[in-house]
Design an enzyme around this catalytic site. Structure first.
Site, PDB file in Angstrom:
ATOM      1  CE1 TYR A  86      -3.621   2.579   0.650  1.00 30.37           C
ATOM      2  CE2 TYR A  86      -2.330   3.258   2.557  1.00 30.37           C
ATOM      3  CZ  TYR A  86      -3.374   3.478   1.680  1.00 30.37           C
ATOM      4  OH  TYR A  86      -4.165   4.586   1.820  1.00 30.37           O
ATOM      5  CE  LYS A  99       2.917   4.830   8.286  1.00 23.57           C
ATOM      6  NZ  LYS A  99       1.617   5.414   8.647  1.00 23.57           N
ATOM      7  CG  ASP A 146       5.956   3.387   0.440  1.00 18.39           C
ATOM      8  OD1 ASP A 146       6.326   4.018   1.453  1.00 18.39           O
ATOM      9  OD2 ASP A 146       4.766   3.285   0.105  1.00 18.39           O
TER      10      ASP A 146
END
Length: 438
Positions: free
Chosen positions: A151, A274, A246
């Site tokens: 994702y 994050k 990613d």
């Protein structure tokens, strides 16, 4: 189903009822909903400190969500809070450059060998979107290879289902995503190099980039098998294709120098989020200057953001990375992770529950399966999801907060001390008993 459990409490239920009147589904991100664990009201959080969160009804939980990854130091880390408060007193946002942007970019470039230049953005989704646009603009090609179960945020071109074959041409993964938008997205099977080779055999000269989570964290926690990331690097080198990692989730979590250092594989472009923002909404894209200079204003690929490089996010990111750069935080987490995973597995065995864990660095996953290892999305989907639901509610009722879905990773912080681990394992003993009882 949630009404059968002790939590959430009445205040959470009241807030959820109000939220559903004004917010789709009552939440601002589907990952927070309890739809994947039987539905009902989610727990509404009031405050957090260290490894513990407290809900609006006053219930305390050992937290393994950690805001889905950023809180590697624990909640409300004093140095991070102080840095944000100090900057907030100076002003929240200026729409002009600040020294904090430069300081964080320098820090990232110092910590991550593959990164010489950094563009700050506002989220992991925006980082992934920018990385794809950059790759297409830099190579002059249009097609992208991604992996089933990986994702990359709700970017239209990356929100694609895998289908049943090893390679599926773009099938929109959501209403609102036109087929034309994903027609250049090729979906391969994670941890399966042959599916990637199939894509390149058919479209090699048209593929701008392979985008991959070096550790898949959105189909639970699935590390790469030996040779997978290395194979991707070789394929990209052979075809003039960019390799995008990613690292929104894995960046600075599995290793102080990111997953690329942990596995010894160097990407061309890295998407971060994050931890890089210390809990604030920050993302970043980085890579060699020769690639990054393709972005405007240096190059022709346009990208902009009014709040990019937001001062509060930059302050939080700097205060976080400064504490983890020497590796001491990761070294402190390692024995905690071992004790936790071994303890969970032991208690599952005691209750005769098929269960295993796997992880990398300071993230791990829990799987209700007889398998010794899970390596791809279809294997994750074949795990006992009903068992996870019972386990989730057993843990919640006994003071442990997990992500409300069997497809999410769990995160350990520096603040998870012996008390937190012992409380978790005591809760797990009761939760596994509930799973065994059906």
């Amino acid at each position: 189903m949630s009404s059968q459990h002790a939590r959430p409490g009445p205040r959470s239920i009241e807030l959820f009822d109000r939220a559903r009147r004004f917010t789709p589904g009552g939440v601002n991100s589907p990952a927070r909903a309890f739809n994947g664990v039987g539905g009902g009201a989610p727990v509404f959080i009031d405050r957090a400190r260290g490894a513990w969160i407290t809900d609006v009804d006053g219930n305390e939980y050992v937290d393994y969500v950690g805001s889905f990854g950023p809180m590697i130091l624990g909640h409300a880390d004093p140095a991070v809070v102080e840095a944000v408060q100090k900057q907030a007193a100076k002003g929240l946002s200026f729409g002009a450059p600040t020294g904090l942007e430069v300081e964080l970019a320098e820090l990232i470039s110092t910590m991550v060998d593959s990164i010489e230049s950094v563009r700050m953005v506002n989220s992991g989704t925006e980082a992934a979107m920018t990385a794809i646009r950059l790759a297409r603009g830099h190579t002059g090609r249009n097609k992208i290879v991604k992996f089933a179960g990986n994702y990359h945020g709700h970017v239209d071109a990356l929100l694609v289902n895998a289908g049943s074959g090893p390679l599926t041409l773009g099938i929109p993964g959501s209403p609102g995503v036109p087929a034309s938008v994903v027609e250049d997205t090729l979906v391969a099977t994670y941890n399966d190099l042959e599916s990637v080779k199939t894509a390149f055999a058919e479209h090699g000269d048209e593929i701008a980039a392979i985008m991959v989570e070096p550790v898949a964290g959105n189909m639970n926690c699935v590390p790469p098998v030996d040779g997978f990331l290395e194979g991707l690097r070789e394929i990209c080198d052979a075809h003039g294709t960019l390799l995008i990692f990613d690292e929104v989730m894995t960046g600075f979590r599995v290793h102080p120098n990111c997953a690329q250092a942990y596995f010894g594989v160097t990407p061309d472009v890295t998407a971060l989020g994050k931890i890089v923002g210390g809990g604030m909404p920050v993302g970043a894209v980085g890579g060699p200057a020769s690639v990054m200079e393709t972005l405007a204003p240096s190059g022709p690929v346009y990208q902009a953001g009014t709040l990019s490089g937001h001062p509060l996010g930059m302050a939080a990111g700097i205060a976080t990375l400064e504490q983890i750069r020497d590796g001491s935080v990761h070294a402190a987490i390692e024995p905690k992770m071992t004790a936790l995973r071994d303890g969970l597995a032991a208690r599952a065995r005691q209750h005769g529950v098929p269960f295993m864990t796997q992880g990398a660095g300071a993230m791990f996953g829990m799987f209700f399966t007889e398998a010794e290892r899970v390596t791809r999305f279809d294997e994750v989907a074949a795990c006992d999801l009903d068992a996870f639901t019972r386990f989730f509610h057993g843990m919640l009722d006994n003071g442990v907060y997990l992500a409300p879905a069997a497809f999410e990773a769990a995160f350990v912080s520096r603040a998870h001390d012996e008390e937190a681990i012992e409380a978790t394992l005591a809760a797990a003993d009761k939760a596994f008993a509930a799973v065994a009882a059906g």
